[in-house]
Scaffold this active site. Structure first.
Site, mmCIF file in Angstrom:
data_model
loop_
_atom_site.group_PDB
_atom_site.id
_atom_site.type_symbol
_atom_site.label_atom_id
_atom_site.label_comp_id
_atom_site.label_asym_id
_atom_site.label_seq_id
_atom_site.Cartn_x
_atom_site.Cartn_y
_atom_site.Cartn_z
ATOM 1 N N LYS A 189 -86.178 22.993 -47.376
ATOM 2 C CA LYS A 189 -87.527 22.541 -47.730
ATOM 3 C C LYS A 189 -87.420 21.153 -48.325
ATOM 4 O O LYS A 189 -86.364 20.709 -48.776
ATOM 5 C CB LYS A 189 -88.197 23.495 -48.723
ATOM 6 C CG LYS A 189 -87.466 23.727 -50.046
ATOM 7 C CD LYS A 189 -87.676 22.658 -51.112
ATOM 8 C CE LYS A 189 -86.932 22.988 -52.393
ATOM 9 N NZ LYS A 189 -86.870 21.835 -53.338
ATOM 10 N N MET A 245 -75.035 22.027 -51.429
ATOM 11 C CA MET A 245 -75.375 22.573 -52.737
ATOM 12 C C MET A 245 -75.772 21.421 -53.655
ATOM 13 O O MET A 245 -75.231 20.326 -53.570
ATOM 14 C CB MET A 245 -74.183 23.342 -53.312
ATOM 15 C CG MET A 245 -73.789 24.556 -52.482
ATOM 16 S SD MET A 245 -72.336 25.402 -53.132
ATOM 17 C CE MET A 245 -72.958 25.956 -54.726
ATOM 18 N N GLY A 246 -76.742 21.680 -54.535
ATOM 19 C CA GLY A 246 -77.196 20.628 -55.429
ATOM 20 C C GLY A 246 -77.904 19.512 -54.707
ATOM 21 O O GLY A 246 -77.912 18.369 -55.158
ATOM 22 N N ILE A 256 -82.856 20.673 -51.617
ATOM 23 C CA ILE A 256 -83.571 21.108 -50.412
ATOM 24 C C ILE A 256 -83.583 22.635 -50.287
ATOM 25 O O ILE A 256 -83.931 23.178 -49.240
ATOM 26 C CB ILE A 256 -83.016 20.448 -49.135
ATOM 27 C CG1 ILE A 256 -81.503 20.617 -49.001
ATOM 28 C CG2 ILE A 256 -83.364 18.968 -49.116
ATOM 29 C CD1 ILE A 256 -80.938 20.012 -47.722
ATOM 30 N N GLY A 289 -79.744 27.505 -51.825
ATOM 31 C CA GLY A 289 -79.509 28.796 -52.466
ATOM 32 C C GLY A 289 -80.754 29.651 -52.539
ATOM 33 O O GLY A 289 -80.708 30.868 -52.293
ATOM 34 N N SER A 299 -83.362 29.506 -50.548
ATOM 35 C CA SER A 299 -83.714 29.936 -49.202
ATOM 36 C C SER A 299 -82.816 31.081 -48.745
ATOM 37 O O SER A 299 -83.283 32.050 -48.125
ATOM 38 C CB SER A 299 -83.603 28.755 -48.231
ATOM 39 O OG SER A 299 -84.105 29.089 -46.955
ATOM 40 N N ASP A 349 -87.952 28.594 -57.021
ATOM 41 C CA ASP A 349 -88.246 28.191 -55.640
ATOM 42 C C ASP A 349 -88.190 29.342 -54.647
ATOM 43 O O ASP A 349 -88.624 29.185 -53.499
ATOM 44 C CB ASP A 349 -87.262 27.106 -55.174
ATOM 45 C CG ASP A 349 -87.582 25.733 -55.745
ATOM 46 O OD1 ASP A 349 -88.648 25.588 -56.380
ATOM 47 O OD2 ASP A 349 -86.767 24.817 -55.564
#
EC number: 2.7.1.148
Length: 291
Positions: free
Chosen positions: A19, A103-104, A107, A110, A112, A144
């Site tokens: 995202k 990671m980090g 977007i 994790g 998702s 999220d």
């Protein structure tokens, strides 16, 4: 279709899409330390992929661990166990992850993955808790996660859990990935972070308003991100997504995005993807429901 990571015998293979936060305003900080925010989410047709098979012994086995992430604290494992607890099922799962998102990166990799685990196992285990309950379980895993469970582009408020679906244009995005891990906790804890942005109405936002309040903090503390923004801004108006480290620019078509991607140095990895108002995960689940 399976990847090199997910075996052919997996019973269900689902996407875990990325995202973008097209904007992010920080309105204030609550007494519990969480921040009140407004943000605009849109999905991308690019992401991780997960494979699932049912186990009869109740065990949750993630066969593709992530370096540096203990099994018990992996969001995929935690999501599966939360679903077991909420549903009362005695079933377990074998899970494989084809990790493509950084990671980090800001977007949603994790989060998702966790949402895809909730929806995928709810389907395989026939627990049928429903989207509202799954979003509630997801919120306990991360702010999220609910937007990925819902699967619709949305204007988010509160700590990110109050979602209003929106219809956006679906442009092509060039997403650049600076090679640095940005700590979300550090960014939100920064004394210099703007925390008093006035609330904006969604109609004003859709008319072109909005910025990312985290961007000045990240640019100051992470020179890799600042330099990437300077570079991408030579070609297109670039912005940080979430707390980063990923940055993005939008284009009317894929060819234009690809042209810029080819001009970026090899030290700045990137990918091109189209914005989606309905996530790839939900499109796949809708197709399964029709079978």
């Amino acid at each position: 279709m399976t990847s090199a990571t997910i075996p052919a015998h997996a019973e269900l293979i689902l996407p875990a899409p990325a995202k973008l936060n097209l904007m992010l305003h920080i309105l204030g900080r609550r007494a519990d330390g969480y921040h009140q925010l407004q943000t605009l989410f849109q999905f991308l047709d690019h992401g991780d992929e997960l494979g699932f098979s049912v186990r009869q012994d109740g065990e949750i086995r993630l066969h593709t661990p992530i370096d540096g992430v203990p099994h018990a604290s992996n969001l995929i494992v935690r999501a599966a166990k939360r679903l077991q607890e909420a549903s009362g099922t005695t079933l377990g799962a074998d899970i494989w992850l084809d990790k493509r998102l950084p990671m980090g990166g800001g977007i949603g990799g994790g989060s998702s993955d966790a949402a895809t685990t909730l929806l995928g196992l709810d389907h395989l285990w026939h627990t049928r808790l429903g989207e509202d309950r799954l979003a509630e379980i997801g919120l306990a895993l991360g702010a999220d996660v609910p937007v990925f469970v819902r699967g619709r582009a949305a204007f988010a408020e509160g700590v990110g859990e109050l979602l209003t679906p929106v219809e956006l244009e679906e442009p092509w995005f060039l997403v650049a990935v600076p090679q640095v891990f940005v700590s979300t906790a550090e960014v939100f804890g920064a004394p210099e972070l703007t925390r008093d942005t006035p609330p904006i109405k969604v109609r004003s936002l859709l008319a072109g308003g909005g910025r990312n309040d985290c961007q000045p903090v990240v640019e100051k503390r992470y020179p890799e991100v600042r330099n990437a923004l300077i570079l991408l801004n030579k070609f297109v108006s670039a912005r940080l997504t979430g707390t980063g480290a990923c940055i993005f620019g939008s284009f009317p078509n894929r060819d234009d995005a690809d042209k810029v991607a080819r001009q970026l140095p090899g030290t700045l990895p990137s990918f091109v993807a189209q914005g989606r108002n309905i996530s790839m995960l939900h499109r796949r689940l809708q197709a399964l429901a029709k079978k």
